[in-house]
Motif scaffolding. Structure first.
Motif, mmCIF file in Angstrom:
data_model
loop_
_atom_site.group_PDB
_atom_site.id
_atom_site.type_symbol
_atom_site.label_atom_id
_atom_site.label_comp_id
_atom_site.label_asym_id
_atom_site.label_seq_id
_atom_site.Cartn_x
_atom_site.Cartn_y
_atom_site.Cartn_z
ATOM 1 N N MET A 1 0.825 -1.194 0.000
ATOM 2 C CA MET A 1 0.000 0.000 0.000
ATOM 3 C C MET A 1 0.865 1.253 0.000
ATOM 4 S SD MET A 1 -3.150 -0.859 2.451
ATOM 5 C CE MET A 1 -2.376 -2.424 2.887
ATOM 6 N N ARG A 3 2.210 4.834 1.064
ATOM 7 C CA ARG A 3 2.309 5.667 2.246
ATOM 8 C C ARG A 3 1.521 6.950 1.989
ATOM 9 N NH1 ARG A 3 3.924 6.864 6.789
ATOM 10 N NH2 ARG A 3 5.464 8.369 7.511
ATOM 11 N N VAL A 13 -7.656 8.483 13.970
ATOM 12 C CA VAL A 13 -6.789 7.638 14.800
ATOM 13 C C VAL A 13 -7.564 7.089 15.995
ATOM 14 C CG1 VAL A 13 -4.767 7.640 16.325
ATOM 15 C CG2 VAL A 13 -4.666 8.815 14.113
ATOM 16 N N PRO A 17 -8.881 2.068 17.257
ATOM 17 C CA PRO A 17 -9.034 1.007 18.263
ATOM 18 C C PRO A 17 -10.432 0.400 18.266
ATOM 19 C CG PRO A 17 -7.892 2.895 19.204
ATOM 20 C CD PRO A 17 -8.411 3.322 17.858
ATOM 21 N N ARG A 21 -11.384 -3.470 17.806
ATOM 22 C CA ARG A 21 -12.202 -4.215 18.762
ATOM 23 C C ARG A 21 -13.383 -4.896 18.079
ATOM 24 N NH1 ARG A 21 -16.146 -1.892 22.308
ATOM 25 N NH2 ARG A 21 -15.232 0.155 21.894
ATOM 26 N N PHE A 57 -5.537 5.023 5.083
ATOM 27 C CA PHE A 57 -4.424 4.077 5.161
ATOM 28 C C PHE A 57 -4.291 3.257 3.881
ATOM 29 C CE2 PHE A 57 -6.005 5.009 9.332
ATOM 30 C CZ PHE A 57 -4.857 5.423 9.968
ATOM 31 N N HIS A 78 -1.624 -3.732 13.032
ATOM 32 C CA HIS A 78 -0.286 -3.297 12.626
ATOM 33 C C HIS A 78 -0.179 -1.767 12.643
ATOM 34 C CE1 HIS A 78 3.449 -2.880 10.490
ATOM 35 N NE2 HIS A 78 2.850 -2.200 9.545
ATOM 36 N N ILE A 79 -1.188 -1.099 12.096
ATOM 37 C CA ILE A 79 -1.191 0.368 12.079
ATOM 38 C C ILE A 79 -1.147 0.916 13.506
ATOM 39 C CG2 ILE A 79 -2.584 2.410 11.524
ATOM 40 C CD1 ILE A 79 -3.627 0.792 9.065
ATOM 41 N N LEU A 80 -1.880 0.248 14.407
ATOM 42 C CA LEU A 80 -1.889 0.677 15.805
ATOM 43 C C LEU A 80 -0.604 0.290 16.539
ATOM 44 C CD1 LEU A 80 -5.582 -0.195 16.790
ATOM 45 C CD2 LEU A 80 -4.586 2.091 16.633
ATOM 46 N N GLY A 81 0.254 -0.458 15.859
ATOM 47 C CA GLY A 81 1.507 -0.861 16.496
ATOM 48 C C GLY A 81 1.335 -2.002 17.483
ATOM 49 N N LEU A 82 0.224 -2.753 17.367
ATOM 50 C CA LEU A 82 -0.050 -3.809 18.342
ATOM 51 C C LEU A 82 0.702 -5.093 18.037
ATOM 52 C CD1 LEU A 82 -3.870 -3.255 18.954
ATOM 53 C CD2 LEU A 82 -1.928 -2.463 20.305
ATOM 54 N N LYS A 84 3.910 -5.118 17.926
ATOM 55 C CA LYS A 84 5.232 -4.946 18.548
ATOM 56 C C LYS A 84 5.129 -5.188 20.050
ATOM 57 C CE LYS A 84 6.773 -1.552 15.219
ATOM 58 N NZ LYS A 84 7.108 -0.135 15.020
ATOM 59 N N TYR A 86 6.045 -3.743 23.873
ATOM 60 C CA TYR A 86 6.333 -2.506 24.589
ATOM 61 C C TYR A 86 6.644 -2.831 26.037
ATOM 62 C CZ TYR A 86 4.040 -0.657 20.489
ATOM 63 O OH TYR A 86 3.704 -0.377 19.194
ATOM 64 N N GLU A 109 -2.372 -7.959 24.351
ATOM 65 C CA GLU A 109 -1.506 -7.454 23.288
ATOM 66 C C GLU A 109 -0.054 -7.391 23.758
ATOM 67 O OE1 GLU A 109 -2.918 -7.138 20.408
ATOM 68 O OE2 GLU A 109 -5.022 -7.162 20.962
ATOM 69 N N ASN B 208 4.436 4.956 16.973
ATOM 70 C CA ASN B 208 4.918 4.406 15.701
ATOM 71 C C ASN B 208 4.619 5.265 14.481
ATOM 72 O OD1 ASN B 208 5.933 1.653 16.502
ATOM 73 N ND2 ASN B 208 3.892 1.649 17.414
ATOM 74 N N LEU B 212 5.420 4.518 10.144
ATOM 75 C CA LEU B 212 4.380 3.652 9.628
ATOM 76 C C LEU B 212 4.625 3.346 8.156
ATOM 77 C CD1 LEU B 212 2.037 2.473 11.166
ATOM 78 C CD2 LEU B 212 0.595 4.274 10.281
ATOM 79 N N ILE B 214 2.871 2.166 5.688
ATOM 80 C CA ILE B 214 1.648 1.847 4.925
ATOM 81 C C ILE B 214 1.591 2.717 3.675
ATOM 82 C CG2 ILE B 214 0.213 1.006 6.790
ATOM 83 C CD1 ILE B 214 -0.992 3.870 6.909
#
Lengths: 214, 214
Positions: A1, A3, A13, A17, A21, A57, A78-82, A84, A86, A109, B208, B212, B214
């Motif tokens: 995709m 950027r 943003v 979440p 969910r 996105f 992935h976009i939310l960085g979940l 990775k 922390y 997560e 992040n 990103l 994307i």
């Protein structure tokens, strides 16, 4: 995709979440494909709003075919960085701090709780879910030595700014603040001030809305 | 002041608790008069946004004179319904439920916690801050008999909808839901689904954002 060169608005943003969910709940129900119209209905958004959000996105759906739920769930995760890990610390090991160690969206997560800190001598030295509670005087050194990324503040509002300053000094990337007073951080540190009571006061507003004598 | 015939937008309503909080902090600092420009600076809003928001409720300031902080604090508290008393119950007496009994923004205002409920036999019969924990099977009758206005759900998401249904059946006016899954209620019941993890996932997004791919 591709950027996206334009910075995504915080309104979008903050909806991500929710997408994550709801898509997770669809997967649990074995629903593997969904149209923007159906997804909108579940989430209380219009189909066009959903398409607009996801287009920020690069878009994910196929015309007339809908979204692949698992793929979209993973992409948004992935976009939310979940996807990775922390390293986190919690400051304040009272009920709220303990509740967070146990909170589903935190445990599931990639949040790796490394240590908790408190000033209460009766708590220091104890463990909660195998996490040791240390004296708050050790916070700064611990955060530096262990490359902690997120500091979670669960102390009374009188102490929250001081704790935030210590975390910033020790180079955390982000602070999740539950004390009912906003803390201020430099621009390169990410801050989310949660202020639980705001949703409660919205509730009381809505209870009284129809009789408001203003 | 004149009653506003247009329904106030939820975006404005959701900012009101913030006004209330910031004004409360100004009072603590003995700042008793403030211009929309200064208030905007503290709150991260423009002066014109502030004037617009407060105009929804008839406006409070005087041109060139600013706002009377105490008066505005009281007025907004009144608009939010914080000058009334609300009988509440908490369902789920674990760490999160206990944290709420202790949460400043809950304790200070007119929220009268009457009882807590749980399914855990080890908790039932205990008291927390003089509030008794009862068996969840007694919830419906208790809520009816005691005219409970707000039910606060602090149970795992598997049980949250069932608890919400019981509360609705027992005629609560509002539900403050902390389980990480939205509960559905009829239109005449006020609902706030809190979903704490949404702010956490916003945090990881912002950590992040610059990288990103994307």
């Amino acid at each position: 995709m591709q950027r996206n060169s334009v910075k995504v608005s915080m309104a979008v943003v903050r909806r991500l979440p929710k997408y994550h969910r709801y898509l997770g709940e669809l997967i649990e129900k074995d629903i593997l494909r969904i149209s923007s119209k159906e997804l909108g209905k579940i989430m209380g958004l219009t189909a066009s709003q959903i398409r607009q959000d996801l287009n920020c996105f690069g878009g994910f759906g196929q015309q007339g075919y809908g979204y692949n739920v698992v793929e979209l769930y993973k992409e948004i995760g992935h976009i939310l960085g979940l996807d990775k890990e922390y390293k986190c610390v919690i400051i304040g090991a009272g009920n709220l701090g303990q509740a967070i160690t146990n909170y589903e969206g935190f445990r599931r997560e990639g949040f790796k709780l490394m240590a908790m800190f408190d000033i209460n001598p009766r708590l220091i030295g104890n463990t909660i879910r195998d996490i040791k509670i240390s004296d708050i005087s050790e916070l700064e050194e611990y955060v530096v030595d262990n490359d902690i990324v997120i500091g979670i503040i669960c102390v009374p509002k009188e102490n929250s700014q001081e704790i935030a300053d210590t975390l910033v000094k020790a180079n955390v990337r982000a602070i999740w603040n539950f004390s009912p007073s906003d803390v201020k951080v430099p621009e390169d540190v990410v801050i989310e001030n949660v202020a639980i009571n705001e949703s409660l006061y919205t509730l009381t507003y809505l209870i009284n809305e129809d009789n408001l004598d203003i």
